[in-house]
Design an enzyme around this catalytic site. Structure first.
Site, PDB file in Angstrom:
ATOM      1  N   LYS A   1       0.793  -1.101   0.008  1.00 15.69           N
ATOM      2  CA  LYS A   1      -0.050  -0.004   0.267  1.00 15.69           C
ATOM      3  C   LYS A   1       0.829   1.203   0.005  1.00 15.69           C
ATOM      4  CE  LYS A   1      -0.317  -0.300   5.094  1.00 15.69           C
ATOM      5  NZ  LYS A   1      -0.962  -0.729   6.128  1.00 15.69           N
TER       6      LYS A   1
ATOM      7  N   ARG B   1     -10.379  -0.683  15.465  1.00 14.19           N
ATOM      8  CA  ARG B   1     -10.314   0.024  14.188  1.00 14.19           C
ATOM      9  C   ARG B   1     -11.303  -0.875  13.336  1.00 14.19           C
ATOM     10  NH1 ARG B   1      -4.996   0.983  10.836  1.00 14.19           N
ATOM     11  NH2 ARG B   1      -5.021  -1.484  10.385  1.00 14.19           N
TER      12      ARG B   1
ATOM     13  N   TYR C   1      13.814  31.266   3.074  1.00 10.42           N
ATOM     14  CA  TYR C   1      12.491  31.895   3.888  1.00 10.42           C
ATOM     15  C   TYR C   1      12.438  32.225   5.187  1.00 10.42           C
ATOM     16  CZ  TYR C   1      10.160  30.429  -0.410  1.00 10.42           C
ATOM     17  OH  TYR C   1       9.378  30.231  -1.775  1.00 10.42           O
TER      18      TYR C   1
ATOM     19  N   MET D   1       9.715  24.038  -1.041  1.00  9.78           N
ATOM     20  CA  MET D   1       8.896  22.895  -1.561  1.00  9.78           C
ATOM     21  C   MET D   1       9.824  22.092  -2.616  1.00  9.78           C
ATOM     22  SD  MET D   1       5.376  23.151  -3.873  1.00  9.78           S
ATOM     23  CE  MET D   1       4.439  24.142  -2.746  1.00  9.78           C
TER      24      MET D   1
HETATM   25  C1  LIG Z   1      -0.323  -1.505   7.014  1.00  7.95           C
HETATM   26  C2  LIG Z   1      -0.733  -2.873   7.545  1.00  7.95           C
HETATM   27  C3  LIG Z   1       0.126  -3.985   7.560  1.00  7.95           C
HETATM   28  C4  LIG Z   1       1.505  -3.879   7.515  1.00  7.95           C
HETATM   29  O1  LIG Z   1       2.059  -3.223   8.670  1.00  7.95           O
HETATM   30  P1  LIG Z   1       3.613  -3.228   9.109  1.00  7.95           P
HETATM   31  O2  LIG Z   1       3.664  -2.801  10.334  1.00  7.95           O
HETATM   32  O3  LIG Z   1       4.258  -2.145   8.034  1.00  7.95           O
HETATM   33  O4  LIG Z   1       4.431  -4.727   8.862  1.00  7.95           O
HETATM   34  C5  LIG Z   1      -0.618  -5.226   8.002  1.00  7.95           C
HETATM   35  N1  LIG Z   1      -1.934  -5.206   8.320  1.00  7.95           N
HETATM   36  C6  LIG Z   1      -2.668  -4.355   8.095  1.00  7.95           C
HETATM   37  C7  LIG Z   1      -4.060  -4.625   8.232  1.00  7.95           C
HETATM   38  C8  LIG Z   1      -2.264  -3.108   7.844  1.00  7.95           C
HETATM   39  O5  LIG Z   1      -3.185  -1.997   7.607  1.00  7.95           O
END
Ligand SMILES: *Cc1c(COP(=O)(O)O)cnc(C)c1O
Length: 372
Positions: free
Chosen positions: A38, A132, A265, A313
Protein backbone atom coordinates in the site's frame (compact mmCIF):
# COMPACT_ATOMS: atom_id res chain seq x y z
CA UNK A 1 16.54 10.32 -19.69
CA UNK A 2 16.70 12.68 -16.79
CA UNK A 3 16.05 10.09 -14.13
CA UNK A 4 18.83 11.28 -11.84
CA UNK A 5 18.95 14.93 -12.81
CA UNK A 6 17.02 16.13 -9.79
CA UNK A 7 15.66 13.87 -7.02
CA UNK A 8 15.13 10.13 -7.09
CA UNK A 9 14.76 6.86 -5.21
CA UNK A 10 16.96 3.82 -5.69
CA UNK A 11 15.46 0.44 -4.84
CA UNK A 12 18.01 -2.22 -3.88
CA UNK A 13 16.67 -5.43 -5.41
CA UNK A 14 19.14 -7.67 -3.56
CA UNK A 15 18.19 -6.13 -0.22
CA UNK A 16 14.50 -6.74 -0.90
CA UNK A 17 15.14 -10.37 -1.88
CA UNK A 18 17.27 -10.79 1.24
CA UNK A 19 14.47 -9.43 3.45
CA UNK A 20 11.92 -11.77 1.88
CA UNK A 21 14.21 -14.73 2.58
CA UNK A 22 14.71 -13.59 6.18
CA UNK A 23 10.98 -13.18 6.81
CA UNK A 24 10.22 -16.51 5.13
CA UNK A 25 12.75 -18.20 7.36
CA UNK A 26 11.08 -16.72 10.44
CA UNK A 27 7.46 -17.50 9.53
CA UNK A 28 8.34 -20.99 8.28
CA UNK A 29 7.06 -23.07 5.38
CA UNK A 30 3.43 -23.23 6.43
CA UNK A 31 2.89 -19.50 6.40
CA UNK A 32 2.62 -17.51 3.17
CA UNK A 33 3.81 -13.92 3.04
CA UNK A 34 1.26 -11.38 1.87
CA UNK A 35 3.33 -8.19 1.67
CA UNK A 36 1.73 -4.81 2.26
CA UNK A 37 2.44 -2.77 -0.88
CA UNK A 38 0.00 0.00 0.00
CA UNK A 39 0.92 3.71 -0.25
CA UNK A 40 3.07 3.07 -3.32
CA UNK A 41 4.84 0.25 -1.45
CA UNK A 42 5.73 2.58 1.42
CA UNK A 43 7.04 5.08 -1.12
CA UNK A 44 9.35 2.60 -2.85
CA UNK A 45 7.23 2.29 -6.01
CA UNK A 46 4.42 -0.28 -5.90
CA UNK A 47 4.91 -1.71 -9.39
CA UNK A 48 8.68 -2.06 -9.03
CA UNK A 49 8.36 -3.73 -5.63
CA UNK A 50 5.42 -6.00 -6.48
CA UNK A 51 7.07 -7.16 -9.68
CA UNK A 52 10.26 -8.14 -7.85
CA UNK A 53 8.16 -9.88 -5.18
CA UNK A 54 6.17 -11.75 -7.80
CA UNK A 55 9.36 -12.91 -9.51
CA UNK A 56 10.54 -14.12 -6.10
CA UNK A 57 7.46 -16.32 -5.76
CA UNK A 58 5.11 -14.12 -3.74
CA UNK A 59 1.49 -14.86 -4.66
CA UNK A 60 -0.50 -12.52 -2.40
CA UNK A 61 -0.36 -8.78 -1.87
CA UNK A 62 -2.27 -6.25 0.21
CA UNK A 63 -3.15 -2.68 -0.68
CA UNK A 64 -5.25 0.03 0.95
CA UNK A 65 -7.42 1.01 -2.00
CA UNK A 66 -9.04 -0.24 -5.18
CA UNK A 67 -6.97 2.15 -7.29
CA UNK A 68 -3.76 0.70 -5.87
CA UNK A 69 -4.98 -2.82 -6.53
CA UNK A 70 -6.09 -2.07 -10.11
CA UNK A 71 -2.72 -0.43 -10.87
CA UNK A 72 -1.00 -3.64 -9.83
CA UNK A 73 -3.32 -5.84 -11.90
CA UNK A 74 -2.81 -3.66 -14.95
CA UNK A 75 0.96 -3.95 -14.46
CA UNK A 76 0.82 -7.72 -14.58
CA UNK A 77 0.51 -8.67 -10.92
CA UNK A 78 -1.37 -11.96 -10.70
CA UNK A 79 -2.39 -13.94 -7.62
CA UNK A 80 -4.39 -12.45 -4.80
CA UNK A 81 -4.61 -8.73 -4.07
CA UNK A 82 -6.48 -7.95 -0.85
CA UNK A 83 -7.74 -4.48 0.02
CA UNK A 84 -7.20 -4.08 3.75
CA UNK A 85 -9.69 -1.28 4.37
CA UNK A 86 -13.28 -0.26 3.62
CA UNK A 87 -14.30 0.08 -0.04
CA UNK A 88 -17.58 1.76 -1.00
CA UNK A 89 -20.16 0.11 -3.29
CA UNK A 90 -19.26 2.45 -6.18
CA UNK A 91 -16.09 0.40 -6.62
CA UNK A 92 -17.60 -3.11 -6.27
CA UNK A 93 -17.79 -3.60 -10.08
CA UNK A 94 -14.02 -3.04 -10.27
CA UNK A 95 -13.38 -5.55 -7.50
CA UNK A 96 -15.31 -8.11 -9.44
CA UNK A 97 -13.82 -7.24 -12.83
CA UNK A 98 -10.20 -7.28 -11.66
CA UNK A 99 -10.61 -10.22 -9.24
CA UNK A 100 -9.55 -8.17 -6.24
CA UNK A 101 -10.28 -9.49 -2.76
CA UNK A 102 -12.04 -7.19 -0.34
CA UNK A 103 -12.01 -6.93 3.43
CA UNK A 104 -15.45 -7.10 5.00
CA UNK A 105 -14.93 -4.20 7.40
CA UNK A 106 -17.96 -5.10 9.52
CA UNK A 107 -21.21 -7.07 9.27
CA UNK A 108 -23.00 -4.32 7.31
CA UNK A 109 -20.17 -4.09 4.80
CA UNK A 110 -20.31 -7.88 4.34
CA UNK A 111 -24.04 -7.61 3.54
CA UNK A 112 -23.37 -4.85 0.98
CA UNK A 113 -20.76 -7.00 -0.74
CA UNK A 114 -23.22 -9.88 -0.76
CA UNK A 115 -26.06 -7.80 -2.19
CA UNK A 116 -23.84 -6.65 -5.06
CA UNK A 117 -23.75 -10.34 -6.05
CA UNK A 118 -20.48 -10.11 -8.01
CA UNK A 119 -18.86 -13.24 -6.55
CA UNK A 120 -16.24 -11.02 -4.87
CA UNK A 121 -13.66 -12.79 -2.73
CA UNK A 122 -13.88 -11.61 0.87
CA UNK A 123 -11.61 -11.73 3.91
CA UNK A 124 -13.57 -11.13 7.10
CA UNK A 125 -11.99 -8.59 9.44
CA UNK A 126 -12.28 -9.36 13.14
CA UNK A 127 -11.71 -6.90 15.96
CA UNK A 128 -9.63 -8.55 18.67
CA UNK A 129 -8.89 -5.35 20.58
CA UNK A 130 -7.65 -2.59 18.29
CA UNK A 131 -11.17 -1.21 17.77
CA UNK A 132 -10.46 -0.06 14.25
CA UNK A 133 -12.05 -2.35 11.64
CA UNK A 134 -13.72 -5.68 12.13
CA UNK A 135 -16.67 -7.52 13.62
CA UNK A 136 -16.11 -7.79 17.39
CA UNK A 137 -14.58 -11.20 18.08
CA UNK A 138 -17.13 -11.93 20.81
CA UNK A 139 -19.80 -11.92 18.07
CA UNK A 140 -18.72 -15.26 16.62
CA UNK A 141 -22.32 -15.84 15.58
CA UNK A 142 -22.27 -12.72 13.36
CA UNK A 143 -18.86 -13.65 12.00
CA UNK A 144 -19.98 -17.18 11.11
CA UNK A 145 -23.03 -15.80 9.31
CA UNK A 146 -20.82 -14.07 6.74
CA UNK A 147 -20.04 -17.52 5.30
CA UNK A 148 -23.78 -18.05 4.66
CA UNK A 149 -24.16 -14.87 2.62
CA UNK A 150 -24.88 -15.44 -1.08
CA UNK A 151 -23.04 -13.61 -3.88
CA UNK A 152 -19.58 -13.57 -2.23
CA UNK A 153 -16.84 -16.14 -1.54
CA UNK A 154 -15.29 -15.93 1.91
CA UNK A 155 -11.67 -17.10 1.68
CA UNK A 156 -9.98 -15.36 4.61
CA UNK A 157 -10.29 -14.32 8.23
CA UNK A 158 -8.00 -11.73 9.74
CA UNK A 159 -7.31 -9.40 12.60
CA UNK A 160 -4.71 -6.76 13.37
CA UNK A 161 -2.37 -6.35 16.35
CA UNK A 162 -2.10 -2.85 17.79
CA UNK A 163 0.79 -3.07 20.29
CA UNK A 164 2.92 -5.89 18.86
CA UNK A 165 5.86 -3.48 18.57
CA UNK A 166 5.77 -2.87 22.34
CA UNK A 167 7.92 -4.94 24.67
CA UNK A 168 6.46 -4.02 28.04
CA UNK A 169 4.72 -6.74 30.00
CA UNK A 170 1.34 -5.07 29.51
CA UNK A 171 1.85 -4.77 25.75
CA UNK A 172 2.94 -8.38 25.44
CA UNK A 173 -0.04 -9.53 27.51
CA UNK A 174 -2.40 -7.52 25.30
CA UNK A 175 -0.92 -8.95 22.11
CA UNK A 176 -1.15 -12.50 23.47
CA UNK A 177 -4.76 -11.85 24.36
CA UNK A 178 -5.47 -10.64 20.80
CA UNK A 179 -3.81 -13.72 19.35
CA UNK A 180 -5.70 -16.00 21.79
CA UNK A 181 -9.05 -14.44 20.87
CA UNK A 182 -8.25 -14.91 17.19
CA UNK A 183 -7.20 -18.54 17.63
CA UNK A 184 -10.33 -19.33 19.68
CA UNK A 185 -12.53 -17.78 17.03
CA UNK A 186 -10.83 -19.80 14.29
CA UNK A 187 -11.42 -23.00 16.31
CA UNK A 188 -15.04 -22.05 16.99
CA UNK A 189 -15.62 -21.62 13.23
CA UNK A 190 -13.81 -24.87 12.41
CA UNK A 191 -15.95 -26.71 14.98
CA UNK A 192 -19.04 -25.55 13.11
CA UNK A 193 -17.72 -26.87 9.83
CA UNK A 194 -16.46 -23.53 8.56
CA UNK A 195 -13.04 -24.40 7.14
CA UNK A 196 -10.83 -23.82 4.15
CA UNK A 197 -10.31 -20.14 4.77
CA UNK A 198 -6.86 -18.68 5.44
CA UNK A 199 -6.22 -16.75 8.61
CA UNK A 200 -3.72 -13.93 9.23
CA UNK A 201 -3.03 -11.55 12.09
CA UNK A 202 0.64 -10.55 11.99
CA UNK A 203 2.24 -7.50 10.42
CA UNK A 204 5.99 -6.89 10.67
CA UNK A 205 6.17 -6.61 14.44
CA UNK A 206 3.75 -9.49 14.93
CA UNK A 207 6.15 -11.65 12.90
CA UNK A 208 9.34 -10.39 14.53
CA UNK A 209 8.12 -10.40 18.14
CA UNK A 210 5.74 -13.39 18.05
CA UNK A 211 7.20 -15.79 15.46
CA UNK A 212 5.88 -18.78 17.43
CA UNK A 213 2.27 -17.73 16.74
CA UNK A 214 2.50 -17.79 12.97
CA UNK A 215 -0.70 -18.88 11.18
CA UNK A 216 -1.59 -19.39 7.47
CA UNK A 217 -0.44 -16.01 6.23
CA UNK A 218 1.34 -12.88 7.46
CA UNK A 219 1.27 -9.31 6.17
CA UNK A 220 4.70 -7.71 6.54
CA UNK A 221 5.12 -4.10 5.48
CA UNK A 222 7.89 -2.05 7.01
CA UNK A 223 10.18 -5.03 7.74
CA UNK A 224 10.10 -6.07 4.11
CA UNK A 225 11.58 -2.69 3.26
CA UNK A 226 14.39 -3.44 5.67
CA UNK A 227 13.81 -0.86 8.36
CA UNK A 228 12.17 -0.63 11.76
CA UNK A 229 9.46 1.90 12.54
CA UNK A 230 11.74 3.55 15.12
CA UNK A 231 15.45 3.36 15.74
CA UNK A 232 15.03 2.10 19.31
CA UNK A 233 12.80 -0.87 18.43
CA UNK A 234 14.29 -4.19 19.46
CA UNK A 235 12.59 -7.36 18.28
CA UNK A 236 12.66 -10.88 19.68
CA UNK A 237 13.44 -12.71 16.44
CA UNK A 238 17.06 -13.08 15.36
CA UNK A 239 16.95 -11.13 12.12
CA UNK A 240 19.12 -8.96 9.95
CA UNK A 241 17.24 -6.81 7.49
CA UNK A 242 18.71 -4.59 4.80
CA UNK A 243 17.30 -1.17 3.89
CA UNK A 244 15.84 -1.27 0.39
CA UNK A 245 15.48 2.44 -0.34
CA UNK A 246 17.93 5.26 -0.93
CA UNK A 247 16.76 8.84 -1.41
CA UNK A 248 19.02 11.09 -3.44
CA UNK A 249 19.16 14.49 -5.10
CA UNK A 250 21.76 16.83 -6.62
CA UNK A 251 23.66 19.92 -5.61
CA UNK A 252 22.27 22.68 -7.84
CA UNK A 253 24.57 25.56 -6.89
CA UNK A 254 27.28 26.29 -4.37
CA UNK A 255 27.70 29.76 -2.89
CA UNK A 256 29.37 31.68 -0.09
CA UNK A 257 27.66 33.20 2.89
CA UNK A 258 29.46 35.92 4.87
CA UNK A 259 29.33 36.02 8.66
CA UNK A 260 26.07 37.67 9.70
CA UNK A 261 24.22 36.92 6.44
CA UNK A 262 20.97 34.98 6.72
CA UNK A 263 19.49 32.52 4.23
CA UNK A 264 16.16 31.14 3.09
CA UNK A 265 12.49 31.84 3.79
CA UNK A 266 12.02 33.61 7.09
CA UNK A 267 15.79 34.13 7.35
CA UNK A 268 15.80 31.45 10.07
CA UNK A 269 19.50 30.69 9.62
CA UNK A 270 22.28 33.22 10.11
CA UNK A 271 25.91 32.37 9.34
CA UNK A 272 28.09 32.77 12.44
CA UNK A 273 31.21 32.75 10.29
CA UNK A 274 31.78 32.62 6.56
CA UNK A 275 30.16 29.44 5.18
CA UNK A 276 29.87 27.57 1.89
CA UNK A 277 26.34 26.45 1.22
CA UNK A 278 24.85 24.12 -1.36
CA UNK A 279 21.37 24.52 -2.80
CA UNK A 280 19.90 21.04 -3.33
CA UNK A 281 17.21 19.91 -5.76
CA UNK A 282 14.71 18.37 -3.33
CA UNK A 283 12.20 19.76 -0.85
CA UNK A 284 9.05 19.02 1.09
CA UNK A 285 7.18 18.64 -2.21
CA UNK A 286 9.24 15.48 -2.63
CA UNK A 287 8.37 14.24 0.87
CA UNK A 288 11.31 15.58 2.85
CA UNK A 289 9.65 16.75 6.08
CA UNK A 290 9.69 20.53 6.49
CA UNK A 291 10.27 19.91 10.18
CA UNK A 292 13.88 19.01 9.25
CA UNK A 293 14.51 22.72 8.60
CA UNK A 294 17.68 23.67 10.51
CA UNK A 295 17.90 20.14 11.97
CA UNK A 296 18.10 17.47 9.24
CA UNK A 297 21.20 15.97 7.66
CA UNK A 298 22.42 14.69 4.32
CA UNK A 299 25.59 13.09 2.93
CA UNK A 300 27.77 14.83 0.35
CA UNK A 301 30.97 13.15 -0.84
CA UNK A 302 30.73 10.69 2.06
CA UNK A 303 30.46 13.45 4.69
CA UNK A 304 27.50 14.21 6.92
CA UNK A 305 26.35 17.84 6.62
CA UNK A 306 23.49 19.81 8.22
CA UNK A 307 20.38 21.25 6.61
CA UNK A 308 20.36 24.99 7.21
CA UNK A 309 17.39 27.33 6.98
CA UNK A 310 13.87 26.36 6.03
CA UNK A 311 13.24 23.52 3.65
CA UNK A 312 11.35 24.84 0.60
CA UNK A 313 8.89 22.93 -1.56
CA UNK A 314 11.44 22.03 -4.24
CA UNK A 315 14.82 22.98 -2.78
CA UNK A 316 16.77 23.02 0.43
CA UNK A 317 20.14 24.24 1.64
CA UNK A 318 23.09 22.38 3.19
CA UNK A 319 26.17 23.73 4.90
CA UNK A 320 29.04 22.16 2.93
CA UNK A 321 31.86 24.24 4.40
CA UNK A 322 33.51 21.03 5.65
CA UNK A 323 33.24 19.25 2.31
CA UNK A 324 35.84 20.87 0.09
CA UNK A 325 35.34 20.35 -3.60
CA UNK A 326 31.54 20.31 -3.50
CA UNK A 327 30.35 21.29 -6.96
CA UNK A 328 27.03 21.53 -8.78
CA UNK A 329 25.93 18.07 -9.88
CA UNK A 330 27.26 16.31 -6.79
CA UNK A 331 25.04 13.57 -5.45
CA UNK A 332 23.28 14.28 -2.15
CA UNK A 333 22.06 11.34 -0.07
CA UNK A 334 19.20 11.86 2.40
CA UNK A 335 18.60 8.18 3.09
CA UNK A 336 21.24 5.59 2.22
CA UNK A 337 25.01 5.40 1.88
CA UNK A 338 27.73 7.66 0.57
CA UNK A 339 31.28 6.41 0.90
CA UNK A 340 31.71 5.10 4.45
CA UNK A 341 28.75 7.07 5.81
CA UNK A 342 25.10 6.10 6.07
CA UNK A 343 21.90 7.86 7.06
CA UNK A 344 19.15 5.43 8.00
CA UNK A 345 15.47 6.19 7.46
CA UNK A 346 15.02 5.61 11.21
CA UNK A 347 17.36 8.53 11.91
CA UNK A 348 15.52 10.86 9.55
CA UNK A 349 12.24 9.81 11.18
CA UNK A 350 13.63 10.48 14.63
CA UNK A 351 14.88 13.95 13.62
CA UNK A 352 11.47 14.69 12.12
CA UNK A 353 9.59 13.43 15.17
CA UNK A 354 7.80 10.58 13.40
CA UNK A 355 8.21 6.93 12.34
CA UNK A 356 9.84 5.58 9.20
CA UNK A 357 6.45 4.35 7.93
CA UNK A 358 5.28 7.96 7.61
CA UNK A 359 8.55 9.25 6.12
CA UNK A 360 8.62 6.53 3.45
CA UNK A 361 4.92 6.53 2.55
CA UNK A 362 4.99 10.29 1.99
CA UNK A 363 7.88 10.25 -0.48
CA UNK A 364 6.50 12.11 -3.43
CA UNK A 365 5.09 11.07 -6.76
CA UNK A 366 7.57 13.44 -8.41
CA UNK A 367 10.53 11.22 -7.48
CA UNK A 368 11.75 8.78 -10.10
CA UNK A 369 12.11 5.23 -8.84
CA UNK A 370 14.79 2.93 -10.19
CA UNK A 371 16.08 -0.53 -9.39
CA UNK A 372 19.77 -0.90 -8.63
C1 LIG B 1 -0.24 -1.64 6.89
C2 LIG B 1 -0.75 -2.89 7.43
C3 LIG B 1 0.10 -3.98 7.62
C4 LIG B 1 1.60 -3.89 7.49
O1 LIG B 1 2.09 -3.28 8.65
P1 LIG B 1 3.67 -3.17 8.98
O2 LIG B 1 3.69 -2.78 10.41
O3 LIG B 1 4.24 -2.14 8.09
O4 LIG B 1 4.24 -4.51 8.74
C5 LIG B 1 -0.46 -5.18 8.02
N1 LIG B 1 -1.80 -5.29 8.23
C6 LIG B 1 -2.64 -4.25 8.10
C7 LIG B 1 -4.10 -4.45 8.36
C8 LIG B 1 -2.16 -3.02 7.71
O5 LIG B 1 -3.00 -1.99 7.59
Amino acid sequence: MGETDRAWIEVDREALLHNIRELKRIVGENCALMPAVKANAYGHGDIIISTILQEAGIRSFCTASVDEAVRLRESGIRGEILILGYTGPEAFPELSHYRISQTAADAGHARMLSEFDGNIEVHVSVDTGMHRLGIPCDRADLIGQVWDLPGIRVTGLFSHLCVSDGRTEAEEAYTRMQIRRFTRLTEWLNDRGIRGFRSHIQGSYGILNYPEYTVDMARPGIALYGVMSSAEDQVRAEVRLKPVLSLKARVGCVRELQAGEAAGYGLTYTAGSSRRIAIVTAGYGDGLPRSLSNCGHALVRGRRVPVIGRICMDQLTLDVTDVPGTVPGDEVVFIGRSGESEIRAEKMAEDAGTITNEILSRLGGRLKRMIV
